[in-house]
Design a protein around this motif. Structure first.
Motif, PDB file in Angstrom:
ATOM      1  N   ASP A  81       0.255   3.709   1.883  1.00  0.00           N
ATOM      2  CA  ASP A  81       0.155   4.241   3.255  1.00  0.00           C
ATOM      3  C   ASP A  81       1.540   4.619   3.800  1.00  0.00           C
ATOM      4  O   ASP A  81       2.471   3.815   3.762  1.00  0.00           O
ATOM      5  CB  ASP A  81      -0.490   3.161   4.141  1.00  0.00           C
TER       6      ASP A  81
ATOM      7  N   CYS B 195       0.827  -1.197   0.000  1.00  0.00           N
ATOM      8  CA  CYS B 195       0.000   0.000   0.000  1.00  0.00           C
ATOM      9  C   CYS B 195       0.875   1.266   0.000  1.00  0.00           C
ATOM     10  O   CYS B 195       2.028   1.250   0.411  1.00  0.00           O
ATOM     11  CB  CYS B 195      -0.904  -0.026   1.232  1.00  0.00           C
TER      12      CYS B 195
ATOM     13  N   GLY C 181      -4.084   0.033  -1.366  1.00  0.00           N
ATOM     14  CA  GLY C 181      -4.781  -1.253  -1.335  1.00  0.00           C
ATOM     15  C   GLY C 181      -4.009  -2.406  -1.959  1.00  0.00           C
ATOM     16  O   GLY C 181      -4.552  -3.499  -2.124  1.00  0.00           O
TER      17      GLY C 181
ATOM     18  N   HIS D  61      -2.021  -4.347   5.068  1.00  0.00           N
ATOM     19  CA  HIS D  61      -1.690  -3.854   6.410  1.00  0.00           C
ATOM     20  C   HIS D  61      -2.929  -3.544   7.231  1.00  0.00           C
ATOM     21  O   HIS D  61      -4.009  -3.295   6.685  1.00  0.00           O
ATOM     22  CB  HIS D  61      -0.794  -2.609   6.317  1.00  0.00           C
TER      23      HIS D  61
ATOM     24  N   CYS E  88      -6.267  -0.704   6.736  1.00  0.00           N
ATOM     25  CA  CYS E  88      -5.991  -0.091   5.424  1.00  0.00           C
ATOM     26  C   CYS E  88      -7.162   0.808   5.002  1.00  0.00           C
ATOM     27  O   CYS E  88      -8.308   0.374   4.928  1.00  0.00           O
ATOM     28  CB  CYS E  88      -5.752  -1.185   4.382  1.00  0.00           C
ATOM     29  N   GLY E  89      -6.847   2.058   4.725  1.00  0.00           N
ATOM     30  CA  GLY E  89      -7.868   3.035   4.331  1.00  0.00           C
ATOM     31  C   GLY E  89      -8.546   2.679   3.019  1.00  0.00           C
ATOM     32  O   GLY E  89      -9.745   2.923   2.837  1.00  0.00           O
ATOM     33  N   ALA E  90      -7.776   2.105   2.093  1.00  0.00           N
ATOM     34  CA  ALA E  90      -8.360   1.729   0.793  1.00  0.00           C
ATOM     35  C   ALA E  90      -9.389   0.624   0.992  1.00  0.00           C
ATOM     36  O   ALA E  90     -10.468   0.652   0.386  1.00  0.00           O
ATOM     37  CB  ALA E  90      -7.259   1.271  -0.165  1.00  0.00           C
TER      38      ALA E  90
HETATM   39 ZN   LIG Z   1      -3.556   0.867   2.961  1.00  0.00          ZN
END
Ligand SMILES: [Zn+2]
Length: 191
Positions: A50, A48, A73, A101, A104-106
């Protein structure tokens, strides 16, 4: 380097990272100079974007050691697959790690759904199959792990180059999960 040795090297580097014992080798002018003529990273990491998930730190590696492909993602689309194919064809990287991870925001955006515009819709559509493959009460981190596994499958199924390399045993592709707080990488599906 054999695939098992590469994996051991990643695990050892991660153990140092977790224990705040980074060696930070191969990051100086001498190393830069030695790499002017080319690169030969020992592993490929798809992870990712991130900012908390930085493979070179997480595995305590230096310049020219990891070929990293980063996209929110950690999805397999044409561009990320092509990047990995380039490394497999032109370098001796034998191990590909797809690393999801914690939190994960995605993945959480994909769970939220809705219309997020052309570009983000394209990206999140790659994560949707992981949501469908999990049970209704699955946590976001269950889906993160499933997404990494399905991305491994995508790399196999959407690339003739990677499929052939897998079939003749010259590469291996494995999923992994990064714990944000401890810094530990779980290789939860090694076979
Ligand atoms: Zn992520």
């Amino acid at each position: 380097m054999k695939i098992q040795e590469i994996l051991a090297r990643l695990i050892n580097g991660n153990t140092r990272f977790v224990a705040d014992l980074l060696e930070g080798k191969l990051q100086d002018s001498k190393r830069r100079e030695s790499l002017l003529s080319g690169q030969n990273p020992f592993a490929i990491i798809l992870n990712c974007s991130d900012s908390r998930v930085v493979p070179e730190f997480i595995f305590d590696t230096g310049l020219g050691e990891l070929f990293t492909v980063r996209v929110a993602g950690n999805i397999a689309n044409s561009s990320t697959i092509a990047s990995i194919e380039y490394a497999v064809v032109n370098m001796e990287s034998k191990l590909i790690v797809v690393m999801g991870h914690e939190n994960c925001g995605a993945v959480s955006s994909a769970i939220d759904g809705g219309d997020n515009g052309t570009n983000l819709n394209h990206l999140l559509a790659h994560i949707t199959p992981a949501i469908s493959a999990c049970k209704k009460d699955a946590t976001i981190d269950d889906i993160v792990k499933k997404n990494a596994e399905l991305t491994v499958n995508d790399l196999k199924n959407k690339s003739t180059i990677l499929k052939e390399a897998l079939d003749n045993g010259s590469i291996k592709i494995i999923p992994a999960y990064y714990n944000l707080g401890t810094g530990k990488v779980d290789f939860y599906k090694i076979n």
